[in-house]
Write a protein that holds these residues in place. Structure first.
Motif, mmCIF file in Angstrom:
data_model
loop_
_atom_site.group_PDB
_atom_site.id
_atom_site.type_symbol
_atom_site.label_atom_id
_atom_site.label_comp_id
_atom_site.label_asym_id
_atom_site.label_seq_id
_atom_site.Cartn_x
_atom_site.Cartn_y
_atom_site.Cartn_z
ATOM 1 N N PRO A 55 20.334 -5.919 -55.372
ATOM 2 C CA PRO A 55 19.070 -5.862 -54.619
ATOM 3 C C PRO A 55 17.898 -5.366 -55.448
ATOM 4 N N GLU A 56 18.167 -4.471 -56.432
ATOM 5 C CA GLU A 56 17.070 -3.956 -57.251
ATOM 6 C C GLU A 56 16.383 -5.064 -58.025
ATOM 7 N N GLU A 57 17.194 -5.991 -58.569
ATOM 8 C CA GLU A 57 16.610 -7.075 -59.346
ATOM 9 C C GLU A 57 15.836 -8.034 -58.443
ATOM 10 N N GLN A 58 16.358 -8.313 -57.261
ATOM 11 C CA GLN A 58 15.625 -9.161 -56.320
ATOM 12 C C GLN A 58 14.320 -8.482 -55.896
ATOM 13 N N MET A 59 14.371 -7.174 -55.694
ATOM 14 C CA MET A 59 13.160 -6.445 -55.343
ATOM 15 C C MET A 59 12.142 -6.540 -56.473
ATOM 16 N N ALA A 77 12.486 -13.696 -52.705
ATOM 17 C CA ALA A 77 13.200 -12.626 -53.406
ATOM 18 C C ALA A 77 13.403 -11.417 -52.491
ATOM 19 N N TYR A 78 12.372 -11.049 -51.730
ATOM 20 C CA TYR A 78 12.497 -9.901 -50.829
ATOM 21 C C TYR A 78 13.567 -10.147 -49.758
ATOM 22 N N ARG A 79 13.613 -11.354 -49.241
ATOM 23 C CA ARG A 79 14.612 -11.651 -48.207
ATOM 24 C C ARG A 79 16.019 -11.638 -48.796
ATOM 25 N N GLU A 80 16.142 -12.073 -50.033
ATOM 26 C CA GLU A 80 17.461 -12.009 -50.677
ATOM 27 C C GLU A 80 17.850 -10.557 -50.945
ATOM 28 N N ARG A 83 19.088 -9.257 -47.714
ATOM 29 C CA ARG A 83 20.422 -9.780 -47.391
ATOM 30 C C ARG A 83 21.496 -8.997 -48.137
ATOM 31 N N ILE A 84 21.271 -8.778 -49.421
ATOM 32 C CA ILE A 84 22.257 -8.058 -50.242
ATOM 33 C C ILE A 84 22.354 -6.605 -49.791
ATOM 34 N N SER A 85 21.208 -5.989 -49.510
ATOM 35 C CA SER A 85 21.210 -4.586 -49.084
ATOM 36 C C SER A 85 21.967 -4.413 -47.771
ATOM 37 N N LYS A 86 21.742 -5.321 -46.829
ATOM 38 C CA LYS A 86 22.449 -5.239 -45.546
ATOM 39 C C LYS A 86 23.954 -5.367 -45.755
ATOM 40 N N GLN A 87 24.335 -6.260 -46.635
ATOM 41 C CA GLN A 87 25.760 -6.447 -46.917
ATOM 42 C C GLN A 87 26.358 -5.184 -47.520
ATOM 43 N N ALA A 103 15.895 0.213 -46.232
ATOM 44 C CA ALA A 103 14.600 0.512 -45.623
ATOM 45 C C ALA A 103 13.455 0.145 -46.556
ATOM 46 N N THR A 104 13.632 0.405 -47.849
ATOM 47 C CA THR A 104 12.614 0.055 -48.837
ATOM 48 C C THR A 104 12.374 -1.443 -48.864
#
Length: 226
Positions: A55-59, A77-80, A83-87, A103-104
């Motif tokens: 998620p850090e790289e997508q962010m 990218a933010y939505r991906e 998605r990863i963070s929720k998982q 949350a970020t």
């Protein structure tokens, strides 16, 4: 000097420079420097995409695309990242860092949606982020970074609500942020960021009280005291 940074042999330095220069139009540089900066941006994007399952790289991709004027790719990218963070939260629900990142990512998406005129979607994203962060602060009350992020989400929501004419709700959001930020500034006076954030939120509330289009929410005396 700039060219030396763009071509620095240390990749970590080049990546930091790429992030800082993401808003800078490469075509404003003279010939070879423009080419080198464009090459640096390509290297940065390739590096982020190489670890795209984090998620850090997508962010970081979202931040880069947003700063460089590419909202569609930023949103993607933010939505991906979301998605990863929720998982990750679903798989390891007792790891607070994952909830903080979730949350970020809600907040980053909300800010982009607000910038592109999608106010209701932005509000929904902010509130989802607040739900996550409020639960995290309740579970980890002694972590100031979590309180700071919660306050920041309230401040951003307050600004959004003000721009959409929801003045009572905006004032409520600003005051929630201020309650947390005043406590953080008092408990950690050495952390300048906390005082700076408090000042920004106080200025937001003062502006509302002083200039609100709806006169029932104006209070010049209180605005001057903030």
């Amino acid at each position: 000097m700039l060219r030396d940074l763009i071509t620095d042999p240390d990749k970590s330095v080049r990546m930091a420079v790429a992030r800082q220069l993401s808003q800078f139009p490469a075509d404003q540089l003279p010939g070879s420097s423009a080419t080198e900066l464009q090459a640096l941006f390509r290297e940065y994007l390739a590096s982020m995409k190489f670890n795209a399952d984090m998620p850090e790289e997508q962010m970081n991709l979202g931040l880069f695309y947003s700063a460089s004027g590419n909202p569609p790719e930023a949103e993607k990218a933010y939505r991906e990242a979301l998605r990863i963070s929720k998982q990750m939260v679903d798989e390891v629900p007792d790891k607070p860092e994952y909830q903080h990142d979730l949350a970020t990512n809600h907040g980053n998406l909300a800010r982009l949606l607000a910038m592109t005129g999608r106010s209701q979607e932005a509000e929904d994203a902010y509130r989802e982020g607040l739900d996550v962060q409020e639960q995290l602060v309740a579970e980890c009350p002694g972590v100031p970074e979590y309180q700071d992020r919660l306050a920041g989400l309230h401040t951003r929501l307050g600004r959004l609500l003000y721009t959409t004419g929801r003045f009572a709700d905006a004032q409520k959001a600003f005051r929630k942020a201020i309650d947390s930020q005043e406590q953080l500034a008092a408990e950690y006076p050495e952390v300048l960021r906390y005082r700076r954030s408090l000042t920004e939120t106080l200025n937001g509330l003062a502006s509302l009280l002083a200039t609100c289009p709806d006169t029932q929410f104006r209070d010049a005396r209180q605005a001057a005291q903030l």
